[in-house]
Scaffold this active site. Structure first.
Site, PDB file in Angstrom:
ATOM      1  CB  CYS A  42      -0.908   0.008   1.226  1.00 36.14           C
ATOM      2  SG  CYS A  42      -2.034   1.429   1.260  1.00 36.14           S
ATOM      3  CG  ASP A  44      -0.593   4.078   5.295  1.00 35.32           C
ATOM      4  OD1 ASP A  44       0.352   4.563   5.968  1.00 35.32           O
ATOM      5  OD2 ASP A  44      -1.768   4.123   5.673  1.00 35.32           O
ATOM      6  NE  ARG A  46      -0.420   5.175   8.728  1.00 32.78           N
ATOM      7  CZ  ARG A  46      -1.706   5.112   9.074  1.00 32.78           C
ATOM      8  NH1 ARG A  46      -2.067   5.373  10.317  1.00 32.78           N
ATOM      9  NH2 ARG A  46      -2.632   4.789   8.178  1.00 32.78           N
ATOM     10  CG  HIS A  98      -1.668  -0.984   5.940  1.00 33.52           C
ATOM     11  ND1 HIS A  98      -2.217   0.024   6.706  1.00 33.52           N
ATOM     12  CD2 HIS A  98      -1.787  -0.584   4.661  1.00 33.52           C
ATOM     13  CE1 HIS A  98      -2.619   1.001   5.902  1.00 33.52           C
ATOM     14  NE2 HIS A  98      -2.371   0.655   4.658  1.00 33.52           N
ATOM     15  CB  CYS A 101      -5.826  -0.347   4.601  1.00 32.95           C
ATOM     16  SG  CYS A 101      -5.479   0.256   2.929  1.00 32.95           S
TER      17      CYS A 101
HETATM   18 ZN   LIG Z   1      -3.418   1.332   3.006  1.00 29.14          ZN
END
Ligand SMILES: [Zn+2]
Length: 211
Positions: A42, A44, A46, A98, A101
């Site tokens: 992803c 993302d 993090r 994750h 999400c």
């Molecule tokens: Zn995500």
């Protein structure tokens, strides 16, 4: 100082540190790339692939998009997959979602995110529809989304196996193995949710002849 200038400054410090540890570090890395893994994760911020797996530059070939989807018309992802499988000869392809999400959460709402995002999130709504019976049973919204994260990873692994790129490599070279993982933002741990070894049977509808 602007925030982006700090990045450039940090970069100088990082490069100097690497050279102090190993004077040939960049020379070696610039000459050869032989990663064993392709990571589809992803976007993302993090979930940085190298950091959470304790790997170094050169070890993982990375593709990231919102909610780690494998879409069969996504030329970007398919190009990365083709290059990783047929040129880099990776042994493993990892799809890593994750918990928590945002893309997955967004897809469970009726919010109109307009144009392109609606189009992208549709892929996740389709995963929900396939597993509607199980997901509708879960009353807690967070738990429901977390389960959808796991099911989404499993579905994307199937999508990889449906490509002729993977099927050809499985048939001719018995690689790569496919791994579906979910990373926990709250504890930093990765949970494997599905593994498809090279050659795992798939729905015959998606199999190609003459590979
Ligand atoms: Zn995500």
């Amino acid at each position: 100082m602007f925030s982006y200038e700090k990045l450039l400054l940090e970069n100088k410090a990082w490069a100097a540190e690497k050279i102090a540890e190993d004077p040939n570090y960049f020379k070696r890395l610039s000459q050869i790339q032989t990663p064993e893994f392709l990571w589809i994760g992803c976007s993302d911020s993090r979930v940085p692939a190298n950091e959470i797996t304790g790997t170094q530059p050169g070890e993982i070939f990375v593709h990231r998009n919102v909610a780690n989807l494998v879409i069969n018309t996504d030329v970007n992802l398919l190009s990365v997959l083709d290059f990783a499988v047929n040129h880099l000869k990776v042994k493993h392809v990892i799809v890593c979602g994750h918990y928590g999400c945002g893309g997955i959460k967004a897809a469970t709402t009726k919010t109109d995110f307009k144009y392109v995002l609606n189009m992208w999130l549709r892929g996740i709504k389709d995963v929900y529809r396939i597993h509607r019976r199980e997901l509708d049973e879960i009353k807690d919204e967070e738990q429901k989304c977390d389960r959808l994260v796991e099911l989404n990873v499993q579905e994307q692994l199937q999508n990889l196996a449906k490509t002729s790129i993977i099927q050809r490599a499985w048939k001719q070279e018995q690689r790569p193995d496919l791994h579906g993982w979910v990373y926990g933002l709250k504890d930093g741990l990765i949970k494997p949710v599905l593994e498809m070894k090279a050659g795992t049977p798939i729905d015959p509808l998606y199999e190609y002849d003459g590979l």
